[in-house]
Design a protein around this motif. Structure first.
Motif, short mmCIF file in Angstrom:
data_model
loop_
_atom_site.label_atom_id
_atom_site.label_comp_id
_atom_site.label_asym_id
_atom_site.label_seq_id
_atom_site.Cartn_x
_atom_site.Cartn_y
_atom_site.Cartn_z
N VAL A 182 0.79 -1.23 -0.15
CA VAL A 182 0.24 0.10 -0.16
C VAL A 182 1.16 1.22 -0.44
O VAL A 182 0.46 2.17 -0.58
CB VAL A 182 -1.18 -0.24 1.15
CG1 VAL A 182 -0.46 0.34 2.70
CG2 VAL A 182 -1.93 1.11 0.65
N SER A 183 2.21 1.31 1.05
CA SER A 183 2.92 2.08 0.33
C SER A 183 3.67 2.39 -1.00
O SER A 183 3.48 3.93 -1.20
CB SER A 183 4.14 1.78 1.67
OG SER A 183 3.16 1.83 2.99
N ASP A 205 5.82 11.90 -0.72
CA ASP A 205 6.91 11.47 -1.30
C ASP A 205 7.79 11.03 0.36
O ASP A 205 8.49 10.53 0.44
CB ASP A 205 7.65 13.08 -0.94
CG ASP A 205 7.56 13.83 -1.54
OD1 ASP A 205 7.54 13.88 -3.04
OD2 ASP A 205 6.62 15.30 -1.67
N ALA A 206 6.11 10.56 1.17
CA ALA A 206 6.67 9.52 2.34
C ALA A 206 5.31 9.51 2.70
O ALA A 206 4.07 9.50 1.83
CB ALA A 206 6.69 10.06 3.57
N VAL A 207 5.30 8.08 3.68
CA VAL A 207 3.92 7.52 4.16
C VAL A 207 3.75 7.91 6.01
O VAL A 207 5.26 7.81 6.80
CB VAL A 207 3.50 6.52 3.90
CG1 VAL A 207 3.12 6.54 2.54
CG2 VAL A 207 4.96 5.34 4.32
N LYS A 208 3.25 7.87 5.95
CA LYS A 208 2.21 8.26 7.78
C LYS A 208 1.73 6.58 8.50
O LYS A 208 0.42 6.37 7.93
CB LYS A 208 1.97 9.10 8.52
CG LYS A 208 2.21 9.32 9.79
CD LYS A 208 1.43 11.04 10.52
CE LYS A 208 -0.09 11.68 10.28
NZ LYS A 208 -0.73 10.25 11.00
N ILE A 242 10.84 3.56 0.72
CA ILE A 242 9.76 5.07 1.02
C ILE A 242 10.27 5.58 2.48
O ILE A 242 10.11 4.39 3.44
CB ILE A 242 9.06 3.90 1.43
CG1 ILE A 242 8.21 3.56 -0.29
CG2 ILE A 242 7.48 4.97 1.59
CD1 ILE A 242 7.20 2.23 -0.76
N PRO A 243 10.39 6.35 2.87
CA PRO A 243 10.69 7.56 4.45
C PRO A 243 9.10 7.29 4.82
O PRO A 243 8.21 7.47 4.29
CB PRO A 243 10.86 8.70 3.58
CG PRO A 243 10.97 9.09 2.13
CD PRO A 243 10.38 8.11 1.48
N VAL A 244 8.96 6.85 6.30
CA VAL A 244 8.43 6.31 7.26
C VAL A 244 8.44 7.87 7.86
O VAL A 244 9.19 7.57 8.61
CB VAL A 244 8.33 5.40 7.38
CG1 VAL A 244 6.87 5.52 8.78
CG2 VAL A 244 7.51 4.31 6.34
#
Ligand code: KIV
Ligand code: NA
Length: 230
Positions: free
Chosen positions: A100-101, A111-114, A133-135
């Motif tokens: 999903v990310s 640009d990122a996911v939380k 992928i930045p988290v």
């Protein structure tokens, strides 16, 4: 202003400059964040409540969220854009979370996911960050878990809860998160966690000692009718 990158955020943190974050959910609210010069734009799943009128964030689907992310990304040229992973799309397994990310990066133009959670999400955060992928983590009041928390309540009030929050923050950091959102936690606890971490903390309802702050745009502008958060 040129595009805010993960490097920009790390440099601001090193220089102890306050990091600003605000939510957006469509093209015009994305433009507001962009034109105001805010560093990070969060396409928060709070949009389920403040824009769609649901009573919680839980009904929001991945397709709904992708639709909002694409619109925000068209308005946000400079801010670093983060997508909240919707409830139910990432918790069951790290594989689900990775898939999903990737959709939010590829189809949502983010640009990122939380994602919400502490120690129990460390393996998942590790898997997502490992593929580039930045988290950003989210601890304290985690609204997707409001049923278990008994509502939208302040977290970390007892010494035991505060100690657990620090362990969550450290686990999220060790797993590779570039920053941690701390929601609805007493100021001294959020400040203490901020001192202990080597990555920025972004507070909401968590006092002024975090590395940055996030506001829900509709709350900041008085455009939400159901309740006024502290
Ligand atoms: O959905 C949201 O707006 C959020 C922020 C309050 C951190 O998660
Ligand atoms: Na959220």
């Amino acid at each position: 202003r040129s595009k805010v990158s993960i490097k920009t955020i790390q440099t601001m943190y090193r220089r102890k400059e306050a990091i600003s974050m605000m939510t957006a959910q469509d093209y015009p609210s994305g433009l507001v964040v962009d034109k105001a010069g805010i560093d990070i734009c969060l396409v928060g799943d709070s949009l389920a409540m403040v824009t769609l009128g649901y009573d919680s964030t839980n009904p929001l689907t991945v397709e709904d969220m992708l639709h909002h992310c694409r619109a925000v990304a068209r308005g946000c040229k400079s801010p670093f854009v983060i997508a909240d992973l919707p409830y139910g799309s990432y918790e069951a397994s790290p594989d689900d979370a990775v898939r999903v990310s990737l959709r939010f990066m590829k189809e949502g133009n983010c640009d990122a996911v939380k994602l919400e959670g502490g120690i129990e999400m460390a393996e998942t955060i590790h898997r997502i960050t490992r593929i580039g992928i930045p988290v950003i983590g989210h601890i304290g009041l985690t609204p997707q878990r409001q049923s278990a928390l008994g509502g939208f309540r302040v977290q970390g009030k007892t010494a035991k809860q505060a100690a657990a929050l620090l362990q969550d923050a450290l686990a999220v950091q060790e797993a590779g998160a570039f920053a941690v959102v701390i929601e609805a936690v007493p100021e001294e606890i959020a400040g203490y966690i901020t001192q202990k971490l080597k990555v920025p903390t972004i507070g909401i309802g968590a006092g002024v000692q975090c590395s940055g702050q996030v506001l829900v745009q509709n709350d900041a502008l008085g455009l939400f009718d159901k309740f006024v958060p502290k």
